[in-house]
Each structure stands twice: as structure tokens, then as C-alpha cells.
Motif scaffolding. Sequence first.
Motif, PDB file in Angstrom:
ATOM      1  N   ALA A 167      35.121  52.461  36.886  1.00 50.29           N
ATOM      2  CA  ALA A 167      35.297  51.356  37.504  1.00 50.29           C
ATOM      3  C   ALA A 167      34.372  50.367  36.904  1.00 50.29           C
ATOM      4  O   ALA A 167      34.763  48.883  36.707  1.00 50.29           O
ATOM      5  CB  ALA A 167      34.801  51.488  38.896  1.00 50.29           C
ATOM      6  N   SER A 168      33.012  50.684  36.614  1.00 47.32           N
ATOM      7  CA  SER A 168      32.154  49.770  35.772  1.00 47.32           C
ATOM      8  C   SER A 168      32.914  49.152  34.650  1.00 47.32           C
ATOM      9  O   SER A 168      32.734  48.008  34.325  1.00 47.32           O
ATOM     10  CB  SER A 168      30.663  50.315  35.724  1.00 47.32           C
ATOM     11  OG  SER A 168      30.344  50.817  37.005  1.00 47.32           O
ATOM     12  N   GLU A 169      33.478  50.112  33.970  1.00 52.23           N
ATOM     13  CA  GLU A 169      33.979  49.712  32.394  1.00 52.23           C
ATOM     14  C   GLU A 169      35.138  48.697  32.959  1.00 52.23           C
ATOM     15  O   GLU A 169      35.356  47.680  32.041  1.00 52.23           O
ATOM     16  CB  GLU A 169      34.468  51.181  31.879  1.00 52.23           C
ATOM     17  CG  GLU A 169      33.254  51.889  31.112  1.00 52.23           C
ATOM     18  CD  GLU A 169      33.731  53.147  30.735  1.00 52.23           C
ATOM     19  OE1 GLU A 169      34.832  53.406  30.867  1.00 52.23           O
ATOM     20  OE2 GLU A 169      32.928  53.615  30.228  1.00 52.23           O
ATOM     21  N   HIS A 170      35.914  48.923  33.871  1.00 49.62           N
ATOM     22  CA  HIS A 170      37.030  48.065  34.107  1.00 49.62           C
ATOM     23  C   HIS A 170      36.552  46.776  34.590  1.00 49.62           C
ATOM     24  O   HIS A 170      37.042  45.688  34.143  1.00 49.62           O
ATOM     25  CB  HIS A 170      37.814  48.548  35.328  1.00 49.62           C
ATOM     26  CG  HIS A 170      38.872  47.833  35.764  1.00 49.62           C
ATOM     27  ND1 HIS A 170      40.285  47.779  35.324  1.00 49.62           N
ATOM     28  CD2 HIS A 170      39.026  46.747  36.622  1.00 49.62           C
ATOM     29  CE1 HIS A 170      41.073  46.680  35.820  1.00 49.62           C
ATOM     30  NE2 HIS A 170      40.253  46.117  36.736  1.00 49.62           N
ATOM     31  N   GLY A 171      35.387  46.780  35.359  1.00 51.57           N
ATOM     32  CA  GLY A 171      34.713  45.439  35.677  1.00 51.57           C
ATOM     33  C   GLY A 171      34.142  44.582  34.554  1.00 51.57           C
ATOM     34  O   GLY A 171      34.374  43.218  34.658  1.00 51.57           O
ATOM     35  N   LEU A 172      33.654  45.367  33.558  1.00 53.21           N
ATOM     36  CA  LEU A 172      33.131  44.590  32.420  1.00 53.21           C
ATOM     37  C   LEU A 172      34.410  43.943  31.764  1.00 53.21           C
ATOM     38  O   LEU A 172      34.138  42.627  31.229  1.00 53.21           O
ATOM     39  CB  LEU A 172      32.316  45.466  31.694  1.00 53.21           C
ATOM     40  CG  LEU A 172      31.468  45.022  30.505  1.00 53.21           C
ATOM     41  CD1 LEU A 172      30.437  44.007  30.775  1.00 53.21           C
ATOM     42  CD2 LEU A 172      30.944  46.111  29.580  1.00 53.21           C
ATOM     43  N   ALA A 173      35.465  44.705  31.569  1.00 55.18           N
ATOM     44  CA  ALA A 173      36.461  44.023  30.817  1.00 55.18           C
ATOM     45  C   ALA A 173      37.000  42.853  31.581  1.00 55.18           C
ATOM     46  O   ALA A 173      37.585  41.936  30.964  1.00 55.18           O
ATOM     47  CB  ALA A 173      37.515  45.013  30.694  1.00 55.18           C
ATOM     48  N   ALA A 174      37.034  43.082  33.046  1.00 54.24           N
ATOM     49  CA  ALA A 174      37.531  42.139  33.785  1.00 54.24           C
ATOM     50  C   ALA A 174      36.781  40.581  33.455  1.00 54.24           C
ATOM     51  O   ALA A 174      37.281  39.475  33.701  1.00 54.24           O
ATOM     52  CB  ALA A 174      37.607  42.404  35.213  1.00 54.24           C
ATOM     53  N   ILE A 175      35.442  40.726  33.300  1.00 54.73           N
ATOM     54  CA  ILE A 175      34.748  39.414  33.440  1.00 54.73           C
ATOM     55  C   ILE A 175      34.543  39.015  31.743  1.00 54.73           C
ATOM     56  O   ILE A 175      33.570  37.920  31.813  1.00 54.73           O
ATOM     57  CB  ILE A 175      33.473  39.703  33.957  1.00 54.73           C
ATOM     58  CG1 ILE A 175      32.403  40.756  33.536  1.00 54.73           C
ATOM     59  CG2 ILE A 175      33.514  40.100  35.420  1.00 54.73           C
ATOM     60  CD1 ILE A 175      30.988  41.072  34.081  1.00 54.73           C
ATOM     61  N   SER A 176      35.093  39.595  31.026  1.00 55.65           N
ATOM     62  CA  SER A 176      34.881  39.251  29.505  1.00 55.65           C
ATOM     63  C   SER A 176      35.590  38.077  29.099  1.00 55.65           C
ATOM     64  O   SER A 176      35.460  37.564  27.985  1.00 55.65           O
ATOM     65  CB  SER A 176      35.298  40.462  28.668  1.00 55.65           C
ATOM     66  OG  SER A 176      36.449  40.927  28.591  1.00 55.65           O
ATOM     67  N   HIS A 177      36.554  37.700  29.806  1.00 53.73           N
ATOM     68  CA  HIS A 177      37.282  36.428  29.772  1.00 53.73           C
ATOM     69  C   HIS A 177      36.923  35.192  30.571  1.00 53.73           C
ATOM     70  O   HIS A 177      36.312  35.401  31.766  1.00 53.73           O
ATOM     71  CB  HIS A 177      38.690  36.757  30.022  1.00 53.73           C
ATOM     72  CG  HIS A 177      39.182  38.113  29.219  1.00 53.73           C
ATOM     73  ND1 HIS A 177      39.500  37.946  27.873  1.00 53.73           N
ATOM     74  CD2 HIS A 177      39.378  39.276  29.711  1.00 53.73           C
ATOM     75  CE1 HIS A 177      39.650  39.166  27.584  1.00 53.73           C
ATOM     76  NE2 HIS A 177      39.769  40.009  28.456  1.00 53.73           N
ATOM     77  N   GLY A 178      37.499  34.064  30.357  1.00 57.43           N
ATOM     78  CA  GLY A 178      37.213  33.048  30.920  1.00 57.43           C
ATOM     79  C   GLY A 178      36.316  31.768  30.209  1.00 57.43           C
ATOM     80  O   GLY A 178      35.245  32.465  29.547  1.00 57.43           O
ATOM     81  N   ASP A 179      36.395  30.805  30.779  1.00 62.84           N
ATOM     82  CA  ASP A 179      35.603  29.664  29.913  1.00 62.84           C
ATOM     83  C   ASP A 179      34.962  28.488  31.078  1.00 62.84           C
ATOM     84  O   ASP A 179      34.624  27.629  30.871  1.00 62.84           O
ATOM     85  CB  ASP A 179      36.689  28.474  29.293  1.00 62.84           C
ATOM     86  CG  ASP A 179      37.591  28.133  30.053  1.00 62.84           C
ATOM     87  OD1 ASP A 179      37.731  28.349  31.383  1.00 62.84           O
ATOM     88  OD2 ASP A 179      38.267  27.171  29.567  1.00 62.84           O
TER      89      ASP A 179
ATOM     90  N   ASP B 260      41.850  40.187  42.283  1.00 62.88           N
ATOM     91  CA  ASP B 260      42.167  41.591  42.137  1.00 62.88           C
ATOM     92  C   ASP B 260      41.420  42.438  42.498  1.00 62.88           C
ATOM     93  O   ASP B 260      40.291  42.447  42.126  1.00 62.88           O
ATOM     94  CB  ASP B 260      42.325  41.555  40.489  1.00 62.88           C
ATOM     95  CG  ASP B 260      43.039  42.988  40.210  1.00 62.88           C
ATOM     96  OD1 ASP B 260      42.350  44.126  40.417  1.00 62.88           O
ATOM     97  OD2 ASP B 260      44.043  43.142  39.515  1.00 62.88           O
ATOM     98  N   PRO B 261      41.661  43.492  43.466  1.00 58.42           N
ATOM     99  CA  PRO B 261      40.848  44.563  44.126  1.00 58.42           C
ATOM    100  C   PRO B 261      39.955  45.388  43.137  1.00 58.42           C
ATOM    101  O   PRO B 261      38.971  45.736  43.101  1.00 58.42           O
ATOM    102  CB  PRO B 261      41.464  45.271  45.140  1.00 58.42           C
ATOM    103  CG  PRO B 261      43.057  45.072  44.798  1.00 58.42           C
ATOM    104  CD  PRO B 261      43.033  43.685  43.990  1.00 58.42           C
ATOM    105  N   ASP B 262      40.882  45.683  41.933  1.00 53.61           N
ATOM    106  CA  ASP B 262      40.138  46.599  41.149  1.00 53.61           C
ATOM    107  C   ASP B 262      39.109  46.018  40.486  1.00 53.61           C
ATOM    108  O   ASP B 262      38.037  46.545  39.931  1.00 53.61           O
ATOM    109  CB  ASP B 262      41.302  47.179  39.969  1.00 53.61           C
ATOM    110  CG  ASP B 262      41.995  48.140  40.725  1.00 53.61           C
ATOM    111  OD1 ASP B 262      41.764  48.845  41.672  1.00 53.61           O
ATOM    112  OD2 ASP B 262      43.371  48.565  40.212  1.00 53.61           O
ATOM    113  N   ASP B 263      39.459  44.510  40.000  1.00 51.32           N
ATOM    114  CA  ASP B 263      38.407  43.913  39.316  1.00 51.32           C
ATOM    115  C   ASP B 263      37.051  43.830  40.183  1.00 51.32           C
ATOM    116  O   ASP B 263      35.791  43.921  39.909  1.00 51.32           O
ATOM    117  CB  ASP B 263      38.673  42.516  38.941  1.00 51.32           C
ATOM    118  CG  ASP B 263      39.944  42.501  37.974  1.00 51.32           C
ATOM    119  OD1 ASP B 263      40.184  43.451  37.289  1.00 51.32           O
ATOM    120  OD2 ASP B 263      40.729  41.425  37.690  1.00 51.32           O
TER     121      ASP B 263
END
Length: 307
Positions: free
Chosen positions: A185-197, A256-259
Motif C-alpha cells: 500500500a505504501s508503495e502505491h501511495g508513493l507512486a500516487a504522489i510522484s506526479h503533480g505540479d 481515489d481510495p487506494d491512493d
Amino acid sequence: MVTASGVRIGWADLPGHVRDRIERIIGGGPVVEALSQTGGFSPGTADRVRTADGRRAFVKAVSPSQNTDSATMARREARITALLPEHTPVPRMLGTFEQDNWVVLILEDIVGSHPRTPWVESEVDAAAAALAKLAQALTPAPDLDLPRVTDYVASDFACWAKLAADPPADLDPWLVANLGALRAASEHGLAAISHGDTLTHCDIRADNLLVRTDGRILIVDWPWGSLGPAWLDTVMLAMNVLVHGGDPSRLLVGLDPDDVTGVIAGFTGYFHWQSRLPPPPGLPTVRAFQRFQGDALVPWLRARLTA
């Protein structure tokens, strides 16, 4: 409940020549009143000051001799705060300087107080509104040459793997049995916050917010400002509501609930790992607060992962 509060020096502990320079920047003569503020873990000053002619300011000053990381964070906060547009819900920067190893920030003094904890609905809504306004103003970020959120939290989100390598004897049995799922789950979370400006605050909690007398909320303390998704600060607000026993569900509508689960799993692992380390110099209370947060998030995390 463990509060987010450290052990500070005060205005009178600053060298005289540093105080003199602060007074020149504020104007209005010498400081005649200084009220030390609680909240946060820096060992430096956090004083509301008033000069002889009634001018007010909020002064933060810290030296590497107290804690090296705190001085580094003060430098980062000065840089980030100077970038924030005038229409964002934050106090204005009046001045900043370094002198004789003291890092000093002089900010607009805001009449207000921290949100109540456990959180009350009106202040949750006001904080959510402030964060929405903040994200709108800071997307895209005023300076894209900034660290990314993942630069700060990538190692934090890897803490479940560290705990799995040698589980502490006092680690919650459910956590021990689900270390693999928590790591994923933490790996998914890290990927989710790796984008955005968006320029995110990345440390939203009650002691980093101020409720004005009109009910509006301002966001203070910016050392972790970094590029990430616009929704991250709202998830961090939800996490702080959870820590203090509240229901953050309406903050998470449309996300997104998984994020969300992944981000909160990542920070929960960090709190459980860090809280078992010796306290850093000058910050004797931070480990207890990290443990308090980590323990408080487990029931919600268990319910999400079980579901």
C-alpha cells in the motif's frame, strides 16, 4: 492525547545584536512584549512580539547549535514562504536573515489560535476551504525548480520494510501479520504522489494552521513545501482529523481510495519506525508524538485494508 509541542527558547535568549536587527526590520522601536507560542518541535524561538509603537510580528529564530536539521528547515521555510503569492491563505513574510549562525524569519502576526482537537466540523470545513484555495493558487507552483514531495518521503514510505526485517516486540500483532500488505500500500501511495505540479505544504496538522477571529484558516510553517498532487494536503488534513479521533470521510469524497490508503499507510509506517529511535538533539518530545500518531492511525488502516 500527546500534543505537537517541543521545548523552545524565547525572545530573551536571542543575542542582543540579533534582536536589534529584528527590531529594525519590524520598526516602531524596541520590542516591549514577547509571547512564546506552543506547537511544533523546533527548539528555536516562536514569539509573538510587539514593539513600542504597537507594531506586531511573529519571530522565528534557530541556530544549528540547537539542532542542525531545524536550521536547515528554517532556511527552506524562508525560501518557500517568499514564493507564496499575496492572495494565498498564509501569513506574509516581513523579512529574513542569517547572522552569526542564527536563521531568522519575521512574519506577519495573525490574531488567532490553532484548530481545536478533537476537530470540530466547522473548523474541518474551514481548513478544507483554505486548502482548496491554496491548491488553486499554487497550481502550477510559482517556482517549478523545487524538490518533489517524493524527495522528502520516499525513505519514509519504505519504513514498513525496515520494520519487517526485525519486527519490534511491541508492534501491534495485526501490523506484524500484515506487513506485506502495508508495504504494498505504501508503495502505491508513493507512486500516487510522484506526479503533480502543485506547491504542497506537506505537513498539514492542527498546529500548522491558525483560525482567525472571522473563522477563516491560514496555513503556517512551510519547511516541507514541495511539488506534488493538489489533493495531498487534503489527505494530510484527513489524517490529522483521524489522529485526533474524528471522522474525515467527507474530506475524502472524490479521491481515489487506494491512493488515500497508500499515503496514510506510508506515513503510519514512518511514525512507527521513527518513534522507536532515540530523540534528535533539542527535540525531546517528538518521538512520543510520532508514536501517538502511528498508534491512532492503525484502526482506520486496519478497516481499510480489511475491507
